[in-house]
Enzyme design. Structure first.
Site, PDB file in Angstrom:
ATOM      1  N   SER A 262       0.868  -1.249   0.021  1.00 19.18           N
ATOM      2  CA  SER A 262       0.120   0.133   0.035  1.00 19.18           C
ATOM      3  C   SER A 262       0.822   1.112   0.170  1.00 19.18           C
ATOM      4  O   SER A 262       1.560   1.302  -0.816  1.00 19.18           O
ATOM      5  CB  SER A 262      -1.140  -0.132   1.232  1.00 19.18           C
ATOM      6  OG  SER A 262      -1.971   0.828   1.176  1.00 19.18           O
ATOM      7  N   ASP A 319      -8.454  -5.068  -6.388  1.00 23.40           N
ATOM      8  CA  ASP A 319      -8.033  -4.290  -5.472  1.00 23.40           C
ATOM      9  C   ASP A 319      -8.225  -2.813  -6.126  1.00 23.40           C
ATOM     10  O   ASP A 319      -7.397  -2.375  -6.994  1.00 23.40           O
ATOM     11  CB  ASP A 319      -6.630  -4.466  -4.869  1.00 23.40           C
ATOM     12  CG  ASP A 319      -6.183  -3.568  -4.056  1.00 23.40           C
ATOM     13  OD1 ASP A 319      -6.807  -2.632  -3.345  1.00 23.40           O
ATOM     14  OD2 ASP A 319      -5.000  -3.775  -3.553  1.00 23.40           O
ATOM     15  N   HIS A 382      -7.574  -5.678  -0.458  1.00 23.87           N
ATOM     16  CA  HIS A 382      -6.518  -4.789  -0.432  1.00 23.87           C
ATOM     17  C   HIS A 382      -5.479  -5.440   0.730  1.00 23.87           C
ATOM     18  O   HIS A 382      -4.407  -4.810   0.814  1.00 23.87           O
ATOM     19  CB  HIS A 382      -6.663  -3.295  -0.068  1.00 23.87           C
ATOM     20  CG  HIS A 382      -5.595  -2.634  -0.050  1.00 23.87           C
ATOM     21  ND1 HIS A 382      -4.579  -2.416  -1.151  1.00 23.87           N
ATOM     22  CD2 HIS A 382      -5.054  -1.595   0.837  1.00 23.87           C
ATOM     23  CE1 HIS A 382      -3.541  -1.590  -0.842  1.00 23.87           C
ATOM     24  NE2 HIS A 382      -4.046  -0.912   0.482  1.00 23.87           N
TER      25      HIS A 382
END
Length: 410
Positions: A262, A319, A382
């Site tokens: 991320s 995602d 995610h």
């Protein structure tokens, strides 16, 4: 025009975390630790040992291929088992960065690393890695905010937070298995309120250095380069530590692997660019990242390619975070392709500095094709744990998920 195509202000670079934590673990609803489905100490050790004992001879002889010297040609589809093990191994370094972070906003140590460098990996249930953490890294928010913010609760006012660490392989047996001494930098994802605010700064800005029109997302660059009176920038910390490592080990086979999830994926890209533009004698620099957002424009991508940075981008098709921020100028999906929009819209996008480019070689996976994950929600797509499970089960584009694959860490 589809509004969802732009996605420039909503930039949730980590998915909801505390839904899987007890109330006593964190009173701040941080999204960053969604990946942590913590397991027993024994299960974690078995998982690590399984990753490090497979096809060791093949890795040692061909380590440069597995670090991407040929852009992982012939290794991704079908997914080579040694490469799978390496991806999962680096993923566990990122898991440790999440696990070691103090998410408890009521604690005076909120935003710091809960463990000492010497105990970091073992306290995160990753033993016998052969690596020793040598440097803690912090990220600082550079946004100018009203003075009252600094008088607010810690989850609002914390400007500098522990973001990850540098670890150097120092075990002779592990060095022999890897075929070289490896240096790993691992970054966690978004965890604090001010980090979230930085994530929302989606317009591009000059990255500096060699120039050439290379631009990156403003918030990511701010977190990497900002500092304050008590804390140097992540950039300074990374440069100092890599300089020290090169001075000690520069005469032997050496690799630098930067990994993150991320927001941590974006910082990994920036760190790789920074190292390759700052050190003429840098070892091969490889980035292996999970669920990362877009970072820079096409000129930035060209700069990364020219300086030899090898990037493996692991993407879950389901995602949403991998599709933001901004527009991509060369994506095959016409709904997010700036060149496929009316000319007046494209000009507005370009003027607003929102034209991005994906980087590196892609390993594309899909939650919908995994029997364990197909019914999970959008947020779970995610999670780092989801990514590791997808990597563990992926076979090829013709066989997306092997039926015998079990869960990696749960």
């Amino acid at each position: 025009m589809r509004v969802s195509a732009i996605a420039v202000t909503f930039n949730p670079f980590t998915s909801p975390a505390t839904l899987k934590l007890t109330q006593t673990q964190s009173s701040f609803p941080s999204p960053a630790i969604a990946s942590l489905k913590l397991t027993t100490h024994e299960n974690q050790e078995l998982s690590w040992n399984h990753l490090t004992h497979s096809n060791s001879d093949k890795l040692a002889k061909n380590w440069m291929e597995y670090q991407g010297i040929n852009n992982w040609e012939g290794l991704l589809d079908p997914l080579d088992d040694v490469l799978r093990s390496e991806i999962l191994r680096y993923g566990q370094f990122v898991e440790a960065a999440y696990h070691a972070f103090d998410f408890d906003a009521s604690s005076p140590t909120f935003g710091s690393c809960k463990f000492t460098k010497n105990s970091l990996l073992t306290r995160c249930y990753i033993r016998q890695t052969g690596y020793k953490p040598t440097k803690n890294l912090r990220a600082t928010c550079g946004i100018q905010l009203p003075g009252w913010v600094d008088r607010g609760p810690s989850w609002v006012s914390t400007r500098s937070s522990w973001i990850g660490y540098v670890a150097v392989c120092q075990d002779k047996d592990e060095i022999a298995r890897l075929g070289r001494r490896d240096v790993t930098i691992a970054f966690r994802g978004t965890a604090t309120c001010l980090e979230w605010l930085e994530n929302l700064r989606a317009t591009l800005t000059d990255v500096g250095g060699r120039g050439g029109g290379a631009m990156v997302e403003s918030g990511f660059l701010s977190l990497y380069t900002s500092r304050n009176a008590t804390c140097p920038s992540s950039q300074q910390m990374v440069r100092e530590e890599i300089g020290r490592v090169l001075e000690i080990y520069g005469d032997e086979p050496l690799s630098l692997t930067i990994t993150g999830h991320s927001l941590g994926a974006a910082l990994a890209i920036l760190a790789a660019y920074d190292i390759n533009t700052s050190f003429n004698n840098a070892p091969p620099v490889t980035v292996i990242y999970f669920g990362g957002p877009r970072v820079g424009n096409q000129s930035f991508r060209c700069q990364l390619e020219q300086n030899g940075t090898k990037i493996l981008r692991i993407v879950n098709s389901d995602d949403l975070i991998t599709k933001v921020p901004g527009f991509v100028i060369d994506n095959k999906d016409p709904t997010i392709n700036a060149s496929g929009l009316p000319s007046w819209v494209q000009r507005r996008v370009e003027d607003a500095q929102l034209v991005y480019a994906d980087v590196g070689q892609e390993l594309r996976l899909s939650s919908r094709q995994c029997p364990h994950l197909s019914k999970e929600g959008v947020a779970s797509c995610h999670e780092l744990d989801t990514y590791l499970e997808l990597v563990n089960g992926f076979v090829s584009s013709n066989c997306p998920f092997r039926a015998t694959a079990g869960r990696v860490l749960s």
